[in-house]
Design an enzyme around this catalytic site. Structure first.
Site, PDB file in Angstrom:
ATOM      1  N   LEU A  54       0.861  -1.182   0.000  1.00  0.00           N
ATOM      2  CA  LEU A  54       0.000   0.000   0.000  1.00  0.00           C
ATOM      3  C   LEU A  54       0.893   1.226   0.000  1.00  0.00           C
ATOM      4  CD1 LEU A  54      -2.761  -0.647   2.725  1.00  0.00           C
ATOM      5  CD2 LEU A  54      -2.980  -0.882   0.255  1.00  0.00           C
ATOM      6  N   ASP A  55       0.409   2.311  -0.600  1.00  0.00           N
ATOM      7  CA  ASP A  55       1.135   3.582  -0.491  1.00  0.00           C
ATOM      8  C   ASP A  55       1.326   3.906   0.987  1.00  0.00           C
ATOM      9  OD1 ASP A  55       0.673   3.744  -3.200  1.00  0.00           O
ATOM     10  OD2 ASP A  55      -0.885   5.278  -3.055  1.00  0.00           O
ATOM     11  N   ARG A  56       2.378   4.624   1.266  1.00  0.00           N
ATOM     12  CA  ARG A  56       2.661   5.021   2.648  1.00  0.00           C
ATOM     13  C   ARG A  56       1.450   5.709   3.311  1.00  0.00           C
ATOM     14  NH1 ARG A  56       8.199   7.794   4.415  1.00  0.00           N
ATOM     15  NH2 ARG A  56       7.946   7.607   6.657  1.00  0.00           N
TER      16      ARG A  56
END
Length: 236
Positions: A54-56
């Site tokens: 997942l994106d940060r």
């Protein structure tokens, strides 16, 4: 405050472990060596294999494999699009259609490093969406992604003119304040209003995949306190 991995784990068996990742935490360490969820899991289990990320700034469900066989098994499902991924997001405004499919190819932006854009020569990218709730300024949406491109939902929502709330790359990056939609909201003379939500309003909510024995495993990650509180205020 140190993050305790025990507080993030929402599913574990001999093959897989799933966490509900908070916004701001990396999935895997970055090039500068900033640690991620994987490092915390390695301290607890030893060997841990990354399947997806997942994106940060996106919160929610991430599944890791605990051995090579499970890693191979799950990676193949992600590659062949056999998994079922559900996301939730708060967006600016309300899309014209209550549900739809965004089928627009995505590629790296030619000049803005680290961002993606809709481009006809990009990779096929398909997002299904449903508007779950409409508010005056925002909408709460559910997504099913059929492809797993970098920033896919964020890019597609920008493309149709309804970027994810608090998105610094594809939206205005502005936090959500109660005073935006509560007419009688008052704050003390020397107080500063604190935002209800001050991070990317995108959450990976559920994932269905096949276990090694062929049975379906569905894992759900509840939305975090800040998102929950924002929705409660919007519903009033």
């Amino acid at each position: 405050m140190a993050i305790r991995i025990e507080d993030l784990i929402i599913y574990e068996d001999e093959q897989f472990v799933a966490v509900n990742k908070p916004s701001g935490l990396l999935t895997i360490p970055d090039r500068e060596g900033v640690p991620g969820v994987r490092n915390l899991l390695q301290e607890r289990y030893g060997a841990i294999f990354t399947v997806h990320r997942l994106d940060r700034d996106t919160s929610g469900l991430v599944v890791f494999a605990r051995n090579e066989e499970a890693h191979r098994h799950l990676s193949m499902q992600f590659e062949s699009r056999a998994t079922n991924k559900t996301y939730y997001g708060l967006v600016l405004g309300t899309p014209y259609n209550a549900e739809g499919i965004i089928n627009e190819p995505i590629a790296e932006h030619p000049t803005k490093k680290g961002t993606m854009t809709v481009w006809r020569k990009g990779k096929e990218s398909i997002t299904e969406y449903v508007v779950e709730e409409r508010f005056r300024l925002f909408s709460w949406m559910r997504y099913r992604i059929l492809t797993g491109r970098t920033h896919q939902i964020r890019v597609h929502m920008k493309h149709i003119g309804h970027p994810i709330v608090c998105d610094p790359l594809y939206g205005d990056g502005k936090p959500v304040f109660l005073s935006q939609f509560r007419a009688r909201f008052k704050i003390g003379k020397f107080e500063e209003e604190r935002p209800l939500l001050n991070r990317l309003a995108l959450h990976a909510g559920a994932l269905t995949f096949q276990g090694l024995d062929g049975t379906d495993i569905t894992i759900e990650a509840p939305i975090s306190k800040d998102m929950k509180a924002t929705l409660q205020q919007l519903r009033k």
